[in-house]
Design a protein around this motif. Structure first.
Motif, PDB file in Angstrom:
ATOM      1  N   LEU A  49       0.827  -1.202   0.000  1.00 37.80           N
ATOM      2  CA  LEU A  49       0.000   0.000   0.000  1.00 37.80           C
ATOM      3  C   LEU A  49       0.862   1.254   0.000  1.00 37.80           C
ATOM      4  O   LEU A  49       1.744   1.422   0.848  1.00 37.80           O
ATOM      5  CB  LEU A  49      -0.915   0.030   1.219  1.00 37.80           C
ATOM      6  CG  LEU A  49      -1.996  -1.048   1.275  1.00 37.80           C
ATOM      7  CD1 LEU A  49      -2.688  -1.024   2.633  1.00 37.80           C
ATOM      8  CD2 LEU A  49      -3.017  -0.833   0.150  1.00 37.80           C
ATOM      9  N   VAL A  50       0.582   2.139  -0.956  1.00 35.23           N
ATOM     10  CA  VAL A  50       1.322   3.395  -1.095  1.00 35.23           C
ATOM     11  C   VAL A  50       0.320   4.529  -1.261  1.00 35.23           C
ATOM     12  O   VAL A  50      -0.601   4.439  -2.078  1.00 35.23           O
ATOM     13  CB  VAL A  50       2.278   3.359  -2.305  1.00 35.23           C
ATOM     14  CG1 VAL A  50       2.949   4.714  -2.505  1.00 35.23           C
ATOM     15  CG2 VAL A  50       3.326   2.265  -2.128  1.00 35.23           C
ATOM     16  N   ASP A  51       0.482   5.598  -0.471  1.00 37.66           N
ATOM     17  CA  ASP A  51      -0.347   6.785  -0.610  1.00 37.66           C
ATOM     18  C   ASP A  51       0.430   7.874  -1.338  1.00 37.66           C
ATOM     19  O   ASP A  51       1.570   8.196  -0.965  1.00 37.66           O
ATOM     20  CB  ASP A  51      -0.778   7.320   0.754  1.00 37.66           C
ATOM     21  CG  ASP A  51      -1.944   6.555   1.343  1.00 37.66           C
ATOM     22  OD1 ASP A  51      -2.417   5.593   0.698  1.00 37.66           O
ATOM     23  OD2 ASP A  51      -2.389   6.917   2.457  1.00 37.66           O
ATOM     24  N   LEU A  52      -0.190   8.440  -2.370  1.00 37.99           N
ATOM     25  CA  LEU A  52       0.366   9.579  -3.089  1.00 37.99           C
ATOM     26  C   LEU A  52      -0.421  10.830  -2.731  1.00 37.99           C
ATOM     27  O   LEU A  52      -1.655  10.797  -2.655  1.00 37.99           O
ATOM     28  CB  LEU A  52       0.288   9.363  -4.603  1.00 37.99           C
ATOM     29  CG  LEU A  52       0.874   8.072  -5.176  1.00 37.99           C
ATOM     30  CD1 LEU A  52       0.679   8.047  -6.688  1.00 37.99           C
ATOM     31  CD2 LEU A  52       2.340   7.920  -4.802  1.00 37.99           C
ATOM     32  N   THR A  53       0.288  11.929  -2.492  1.00 35.31           N
ATOM     33  CA  THR A  53      -0.348  13.233  -2.382  1.00 35.31           C
ATOM     34  C   THR A  53      -0.060  13.989  -3.658  1.00 35.31           C
ATOM     35  O   THR A  53       1.107  14.146  -4.045  1.00 35.31           O
ATOM     36  CB  THR A  53       0.184  14.021  -1.168  1.00 35.31           C
ATOM     37  OG1 THR A  53      -0.017  13.250   0.018  1.00 35.31           O
ATOM     38  CG2 THR A  53      -0.527  15.353  -1.035  1.00 35.31           C
TER      39      THR A  53
END
Length: 326
Positions: A49-53
């Motif tokens: 899981l990777v969150d991008l802003t």
């Protein structure tokens, strides 16, 4: 995907030409404009899981996108491309919902797919480039998702061009809207408990109730007035876009509003009423899809407007979605 909790939306979900919309203003932006969006932060938040802003000109600010990455994604090079499944959340939700409220991150069938879960606005952007009194501009959610996010993921995060889209509640509406607006972009589409016939008389009545709420979000800015800006409403109504889905497999599912096997003690009357309302809209859209020759599969069941049902319906629709991707 969270349950409705404010007077505005509870009213909306418990309670049809003049003018036109310039196509460029309502559909999206050019490739050059989309390239101005940029990732300003990247954070690993769990296994795969990777969150991008993303700093988004379309939104006039930052928004997040959660990626459930496929096996081998960390070792990718610029030639690697994976099929993509977009999962869209509902009102009062966020990019986290599909992971926190369902078992999507544990599904073995998705280990070779890049799953994209973007923020869709809170309380709800309705996957729409907002009309804003005829000024358009931010927030332009369709442009953010289908131009900016898509371009970023295809440039640097291994996203390929084989795509499917699914969503729950407001996200189910968004999935059908996006597939209808961009024929050929998505190979299959699934909607779980979506409000999928915007100009159905009962839908219009409920939206007009929301417009009159002085304490609510400015939802009149979404599409304008349903009479004065009817052309814009039609352009954002999956029922009116049914013909554009003729070559796209569609999965529709919805409960009947009665307490079912996956309901718990937190299920309330609002959850029941929302689902009864959505069932009317889904049955209406199904008839129009079949009239237009669209390949549609439906599943109607006993149950209410709860994430446990959407998890189950994702499982049920996944073979169709994945078959379209391969």
């Amino acid at each position: 995907m969270r349950r409705i909790a404010t007077p505005l939306v509870a009213g909306l979900l418990t309670a049809a030409v003049i003018g036109s919309v310039p196509a460029a203003a309502s559909v999206g932006t050019t490739g050059t404009a989309a390239s101005k969006a940029a990732v300003v932060a990247e954070q690993r938040v769990g296994d795969r899981l990777v969150d991008l802003t993303i700093a988004s000109p379309a939104l006039g600010g930052d928004a997040k996108v959660r990626l459930l990455t496929p096996d081998g994604w960390d070792r990718r090079d610029r030639h690697d491309r994976w099929p993509v499944l977009y999962l869209l959340h509902g009102m009062f939700g966020s990019h986290e919902d599909w992971v926190t409220q369902t078992d999507v991150a544990r599904l073995h069938a998705l280990r070779n797919v890049l799953v994209v879960m973007p923020d869709g606005g809170n309380p709800g952007g309705y996957y729409t480039n907002w009309w804003n009194g005829g000024r358009f501009g931010a927030p332009a959610w369709e442009t953010f998702h289908l131009d900016e996010v898509r371009s970023i993921l295809e440039r640097g995060y291994g996203a390929g061009t084989r795509r499917a889209v699914a969503g729950a509640s407001m996200g189910g509406y968004g999935a059908l809207l996006y597939a209808g607006h961009r024929p050929g972009m998505f190979r299959a589409v699934a909607s779980y408990s979506g409000p999928v016939h915007l100009l159905h008389p009962e839908s219009v009545a409920r939206w007009q109730f929301a417009f009159d709420d002085p304490n609510g979000a400015p939802y009149l800015d979404l599409w304008g007035d349903p009479v004065a800006q009817r052309a814009n409403w039609e352009r954002h109504d999956p029922y009116q876009l049914a013909g554009a889905l003729r070559h796209t497999p569609v999965f529709l599912s919805c409960g009947d509003g009665e307490l079912g096997p996956l309901d718990g003690p937190d299920t309330g009357e609002v959850d029941q009423d929302i689902e009864r309302f959505d069932r009317v809209l889904n049955v209406s859209l199904e008839a129009e899809l079949r009239r237009r020759g669209v390949p549609v599969v439906t599943h109607y069941y006993r149950g209410t407007h709860q994430p446990a049902y959407w998890e189950r319906e994702l499982h049920r629709s996944l073979p169709m979605l994945l078959s379209a991707l391969h």
